[in-house]
Design a protein around this motif. Structure first.
Motif, PDB file in Angstrom:
ATOM      1  N   LEU A 114      31.539  44.128  58.470  1.00  0.00           N
ATOM      2  CA  LEU A 114      30.236  43.763  59.011  1.00  0.00           C
ATOM      3  C   LEU A 114      29.393  43.008  57.990  1.00  0.00           C
ATOM      4  O   LEU A 114      28.732  42.014  58.319  1.00  0.00           O
ATOM      5  N   PHE A 115      29.420  43.458  56.734  1.00  0.00           N
ATOM      6  CA  PHE A 115      28.618  42.834  55.696  1.00  0.00           C
ATOM      7  C   PHE A 115      29.435  42.020  54.708  1.00  0.00           C
ATOM      8  O   PHE A 115      28.973  41.011  54.199  1.00  0.00           O
ATOM      9  N   PHE A 116      30.646  42.468  54.418  1.00  0.00           N
ATOM     10  CA  PHE A 116      31.494  41.788  53.445  1.00  0.00           C
ATOM     11  C   PHE A 116      32.910  41.642  53.978  1.00  0.00           C
ATOM     12  O   PHE A 116      33.390  42.467  54.760  1.00  0.00           O
ATOM     13  N   SER A 117      33.555  40.570  53.534  1.00  0.00           N
ATOM     14  CA  SER A 117      34.972  40.349  53.806  1.00  0.00           C
ATOM     15  C   SER A 117      35.713  40.412  52.484  1.00  0.00           C
ATOM     16  O   SER A 117      35.128  40.192  51.417  1.00  0.00           O
ATOM     17  N   GLY A 118      37.007  40.711  52.535  1.00  0.00           N
ATOM     18  CA  GLY A 118      37.752  40.820  51.294  1.00  0.00           C
ATOM     19  C   GLY A 118      39.233  40.632  51.490  1.00  0.00           C
ATOM     20  O   GLY A 118      39.750  40.752  52.606  1.00  0.00           O
ATOM     21  N   ASN A 149      37.941  34.466  44.673  1.00  0.00           N
ATOM     22  CA  ASN A 149      37.441  35.501  43.787  1.00  0.00           C
ATOM     23  C   ASN A 149      38.527  36.477  43.351  1.00  0.00           C
ATOM     24  O   ASN A 149      38.505  36.986  42.229  1.00  0.00           O
ATOM     25  N   ALA A 150      39.480  36.748  44.241  1.00  0.00           N
ATOM     26  CA  ALA A 150      40.595  37.605  43.861  1.00  0.00           C
ATOM     27  C   ALA A 150      41.449  36.928  42.788  1.00  0.00           C
ATOM     28  O   ALA A 150      41.839  37.552  41.788  1.00  0.00           O
ATOM     29  N   LEU A 151      41.744  35.655  42.983  1.00  0.00           N
ATOM     30  CA  LEU A 151      42.522  34.912  41.984  1.00  0.00           C
ATOM     31  C   LEU A 151      41.721  34.734  40.700  1.00  0.00           C
ATOM     32  O   LEU A 151      42.284  34.748  39.599  1.00  0.00           O
ATOM     33  N   ALA A 152      40.398  34.581  40.823  1.00  0.00           N
ATOM     34  CA  ALA A 152      39.555  34.473  39.633  1.00  0.00           C
ATOM     35  C   ALA A 152      39.586  35.759  38.819  1.00  0.00           C
ATOM     36  O   ALA A 152      39.579  35.732  37.582  1.00  0.00           O
ATOM     37  N   LEU A 192      25.238  35.327  35.968  1.00  0.00           N
ATOM     38  CA  LEU A 192      26.020  35.568  37.177  1.00  0.00           C
ATOM     39  C   LEU A 192      26.173  37.072  37.338  1.00  0.00           C
ATOM     40  O   LEU A 192      26.648  37.749  36.417  1.00  0.00           O
ATOM     41  N   GLY A 193      25.751  37.583  38.472  1.00  0.00           N
ATOM     42  CA  GLY A 193      25.906  39.002  38.747  1.00  0.00           C
ATOM     43  C   GLY A 193      26.911  39.191  39.858  1.00  0.00           C
ATOM     44  O   GLY A 193      26.630  38.904  41.018  1.00  0.00           O
ATOM     45  N   GLY A 194      28.098  39.644  39.499  1.00  0.00           N
ATOM     46  CA  GLY A 194      29.165  39.770  40.477  1.00  0.00           C
ATOM     47  C   GLY A 194      29.728  41.171  40.576  1.00  0.00           C
ATOM     48  O   GLY A 194      29.095  42.156  40.183  1.00  0.00           O
ATOM     49  N   VAL A 195      30.942  41.237  41.102  1.00  0.00           N
ATOM     50  CA  VAL A 195      31.606  42.505  41.367  1.00  0.00           C
ATOM     51  C   VAL A 195      33.021  42.457  40.808  1.00  0.00           C
ATOM     52  O   VAL A 195      33.744  41.475  41.005  1.00  0.00           O
ATOM     53  N   GLU A 196      33.395  43.504  40.104  1.00  0.00           N
ATOM     54  CA  GLU A 196      34.790  43.686  39.706  1.00  0.00           C
ATOM     55  C   GLU A 196      35.354  44.824  40.553  1.00  0.00           C
ATOM     56  O   GLU A 196      34.870  45.962  40.489  1.00  0.00           O
ATOM     57  N   ILE A 197      36.340  44.504  41.360  1.00  0.00           N
ATOM     58  CA  ILE A 197      36.924  45.500  42.266  1.00  0.00           C
ATOM     59  C   ILE A 197      37.981  46.284  41.508  1.00  0.00           C
ATOM     60  O   ILE A 197      38.972  45.729  41.044  1.00  0.00           O
ATOM     61  N   THR A 206      49.396  40.707  43.627  1.00  0.00           N
ATOM     62  CA  THR A 206      49.256  41.061  42.217  1.00  0.00           C
ATOM     63  C   THR A 206      48.456  42.348  42.025  1.00  0.00           C
ATOM     64  O   THR A 206      48.373  42.883  40.918  1.00  0.00           O
ATOM     65  N   GLY A 207      47.823  42.823  43.100  1.00  0.00           N
ATOM     66  CA  GLY A 207      46.973  43.997  43.015  1.00  0.00           C
ATOM     67  C   GLY A 207      45.509  43.672  42.825  1.00  0.00           C
ATOM     68  O   GLY A 207      44.670  44.573  42.841  1.00  0.00           O
ATOM     69  N   HIS A 208      45.167  42.397  42.644  1.00  0.00           N
ATOM     70  CA  HIS A 208      43.772  42.005  42.483  1.00  0.00           C
ATOM     71  C   HIS A 208      43.121  41.788  43.854  1.00  0.00           C
ATOM     72  O   HIS A 208      43.808  41.501  44.842  1.00  0.00           O
ATOM     73  N   ALA A 209      41.798  41.922  43.882  1.00  0.00           N
ATOM     74  CA  ALA A 209      41.071  41.748  45.135  1.00  0.00           C
ATOM     75  C   ALA A 209      39.797  40.961  44.888  1.00  0.00           C
ATOM     76  O   ALA A 209      39.274  40.913  43.771  1.00  0.00           O
ATOM     77  N   GLY A 210      39.310  40.350  45.944  1.00  0.00           N
ATOM     78  CA  GLY A 210      38.071  39.601  45.880  1.00  0.00           C
ATOM     79  C   GLY A 210      37.287  39.764  47.164  1.00  0.00           C
ATOM     80  O   GLY A 210      37.839  40.190  48.193  1.00  0.00           O
ATOM     81  N   SER A 211      36.010  39.426  47.121  1.00  0.00           N
ATOM     82  CA  SER A 211      35.154  39.635  48.279  1.00  0.00           C
ATOM     83  C   SER A 211      34.207  38.454  48.468  1.00  0.00           C
ATOM     84  O   SER A 211      34.060  37.604  47.598  1.00  0.00           O
ATOM     85  N   ALA A 212      33.559  38.446  49.612  1.00  0.00           N
ATOM     86  CA  ALA A 212      32.517  37.470  49.929  1.00  0.00           C
ATOM     87  C   ALA A 212      31.689  38.050  51.057  1.00  0.00           C
ATOM     88  O   ALA A 212      32.156  38.903  51.818  1.00  0.00           O
TER      89      ALA A 212
END
Length: 295
Positions: free
Chosen positions: A32-36, A101-104, A237-242, A41-47
């Motif tokens: 609803l608010f975020f997609s991911g 973001n996951a690849l980043a 830059l204020g981001g998220v590390e999953i 590789t086990g990494h994840a990203g969101s938007a």
């Protein structure tokens, strides 16, 4: 256009990770608010999920046609989904940015963040070190920041397309997004939600900031590769590390937000171009960009 920032970030991902052919999508979620997305590789990203691009409230909206192959993303090459970040708009774009973001995150883990100071478990609002006498402009109804600004007693304005997203106490500070060219140059501190990457307005907004402004771009849509942002004058830059991808995707798939995943499956990170050391030996989070006036 914001796709210029995204294109540079994609190029940076490719440069640092090399061959991406073996990296595929393991899981994708539109919440609803975020997609991911989670990678093999086990990494994840969101938007942020651009929910207002899906305005119909009944099944089945024509906008569903814009979904990138519903149910068929698993096993697709991550590089292919990443390209959606600079292609279509709406949900496809959000998932593309999540893949970027996951690849980043994978690239940052492998190569670090050259030229950046990375601070874990730090809130971008704190990193901005706002003084009560400074004029603050917030782009987007970013509720935690607006609450903190009220508590600080700051002089602030908020640019927003939809005033319905603001609380009654915030309405006196509201300015329509169309007034950006008049409002943003007033800012000593400019706080921009990363959602502007999705609606392709970030580059324009950054270009309106006065040279001495302290600029922060924040939210789970923001990449852990800061190069393109720094080149355009971003200080923070204020981001998220999953940290727990499956738990994170479970939460956002159930309509969760930062209140539900921070401290559990993700943590806040702040990236700045470099830390300035003061003469007394203390160090401050405020940064100095080439070509910008010292703060």
């Amino acid at each position: 256009m914001s796709r210029d920032i995204l294109e540079e970030t994609i190029a940076c991902v490719r440069s640092r990770l090399g061959d991406l052919d073996e990296i595929v999508i393991e899981r994708a979620v539109v919440g609803l608010f975020f997609s991911g997305v989670k990678l093999s590789t086990g990494h994840a990203g969101s938007a942020a999920t651009p929910i207002k691009d899906i305005p119909e409230a009944v099944c089945c909206p024509s906008s569903a046609m814009a979904m990138p192959f519903p149910g068929k993303l698993r096993g697709r090459k991550a590089a292919t989904l990443m390209e959606e970040a600079v292609g279509s708009t709406g949900v496809r774009r959000a998932l593309g940015i999540a893949a970027v973001n996951a690849l980043a995150q994978a690239a940052a883990e492998r190569c670090g963040s050259p030229g950046a100071q990375v601070l874990s478990d730090v809130d971008a609002f704190d990193a901005a070190e706002i003084d009560a006498g400074e004029k603050v402009v917030v782009v987007g109804a970013f509720a935690p920041f607006l609450r903190s600004l009220r508590q600080l007693g700051a002089d602030y304005l908020v640019l927003e397309k939809d005033p319905a997203t603001l609380k009654p106490v915030e309405i006196p500070f509201f300015r329509p997004a169309e007034q950006a060219a008049d409002v943003i140059p007033q800012a000593d501190v400019l706080l921009i939600t990363g959602t502007t990457l999705i609606n392709e307005t970030l580059d324009l907004l950054l270009g309106l900031a006065k040279p001495t402004a302290r600029v922060a771009v924040v939210g789970p849509t923001v990449s852990m590769l800061p190069d393109a942002f720094f080149r355009r004058g971003c200080d923070i830059l204020g981001g998220v590390e999953i940290t727990d991808p499956d738990a994170f995707l479970d939460v956002i798939s159930e309509g969760g937000s930062g209140y539900h995943f921070f401290g559990k499956s993700a943590r806040k990170i702040v990236l700045t171009p470099r830390r300035i050391h003061q003469g007394d030996g203390s160090s401050q989070l405020r940064t100095q960009q080439p070509g910008r006036n010292p703060i």
